[in-house]
Design an enzyme around this catalytic site. Structure first.
Site, short mmCIF file in Angstrom:
data_model
loop_
_atom_site.label_atom_id
_atom_site.label_comp_id
_atom_site.label_asym_id
_atom_site.label_seq_id
_atom_site.Cartn_x
_atom_site.Cartn_y
_atom_site.Cartn_z
N LYS A 104 70.88 13.02 6.23
CA LYS A 104 71.01 12.15 7.40
C LYS A 104 71.35 12.92 8.67
O LYS A 104 71.60 12.33 9.72
CB LYS A 104 72.10 11.09 7.16
CG LYS A 104 71.92 10.27 5.90
CD LYS A 104 70.64 9.48 5.89
CE LYS A 104 70.55 8.65 4.63
NZ LYS A 104 69.23 8.36 4.21
N CYS A 105 71.36 14.23 8.61
CA CYS A 105 71.68 15.06 9.76
C CYS A 105 70.52 15.10 10.74
O CYS A 105 69.35 15.07 10.35
CB CYS A 105 72.00 16.48 9.28
SG CYS A 105 72.42 17.63 10.59
N SER A 106 70.84 15.21 12.03
CA SER A 106 69.79 15.28 13.04
C SER A 106 68.97 16.57 12.91
O SER A 106 67.87 16.64 13.44
CB SER A 106 70.40 15.18 14.44
OG SER A 106 71.29 16.25 14.67
N PHE A 107 69.48 17.55 12.19
CA PHE A 107 68.74 18.80 11.97
C PHE A 107 67.86 18.75 10.72
O PHE A 107 67.22 19.74 10.37
CB PHE A 107 69.68 19.99 11.86
CG PHE A 107 70.44 20.29 13.12
CD1 PHE A 107 69.78 20.52 14.32
CD2 PHE A 107 71.82 20.35 13.11
CE1 PHE A 107 70.48 20.80 15.49
CE2 PHE A 107 72.53 20.64 14.27
CZ PHE A 107 71.86 20.86 15.46
N ALA A 108 67.82 17.62 10.02
CA ALA A 108 67.06 17.52 8.77
C ALA A 108 65.58 17.84 8.94
O ALA A 108 64.93 18.27 7.99
CB ALA A 108 67.24 16.14 8.13
#
Length: 171
Positions: free
Chosen positions: A35-39
């Site tokens: 769920k990280c914006s860097f995924a």
């Protein structure tokens, strides 16, 4: 010199890998979160893995829920998510902690030999990357914002063999 070869990790499929099995190969180690914006970096990492794996590159990804609770998934759900959304072929390990008293010993080793943001040893966010050379020694640490494509030159330099120069085409 200390190396990663003294550690073992457990993969999502239940298999345990002794890192000494990776001897002779450069390894990129990353803490990840679905769920990280860097995924979105996972797609770039997979592309890099497909390009360089036949030359020896290994990638070890460790799901971690310590930052913003960005990895709420567990076990089979983790495997399903990463396979269905990113079709990852590199090794995904069991969910771990990377900081604190329950941190995985591999991450304690990595942190003790590098400094991150503000020269701090603690990992500050998901997608912190560690490059280990083919002798199992930590080469460098990269911030979460560092895009995988920017690591190409340094990774290629660790895949280079003087007896057999490798020419890499653009990704």
């Amino acid at each position: 010199m200390e190396t990663i070869y003294r550690y073992s990790v457990q993969l999502l499929n239940g298999e345990t890998i002794a890192l000494k099995q990776l001897q002779g190969k450069p390894v990129l180690i990353i803490n990840i979160a679905s769920k990280c914006s860097f995924a979105a970096q996972l797609s770039a990492l997979e592309k890099m893995y497909k390009k360089y794996h036949s030359f020896g590159l290994e990638i070890l990804a460790f799901p971690c829920n310590q930052f913003g609770r960005n990895e709420p998934l567990e076990d089979a759900m983790l495997k399903e998510f990463y396979n269905s959304h990113f079709d990852l072929s590199f090794m995904i390990c069991n969910k771990v902690q990377v900081n604190g008293p329950d941190a995985h010993p591999l991450f304690n080793y990595l942190k003790s030999h590098t400094r991150g943001i503000s020269q701090n040893r603690a990992i500050k966010w998901n997608f912190t990357k560690f490059l280990v050379n083919s002798e199992g020694e930590l080469v460098s640490r990269y911030a979460p914002r560092t895009k995988p494509d920017t690591l190409r030159p340094v990774i290629e330099s660790h895949l280079y063999n003087e007896d057999s120069p490798i020419q890499f085409a653009k990704l």
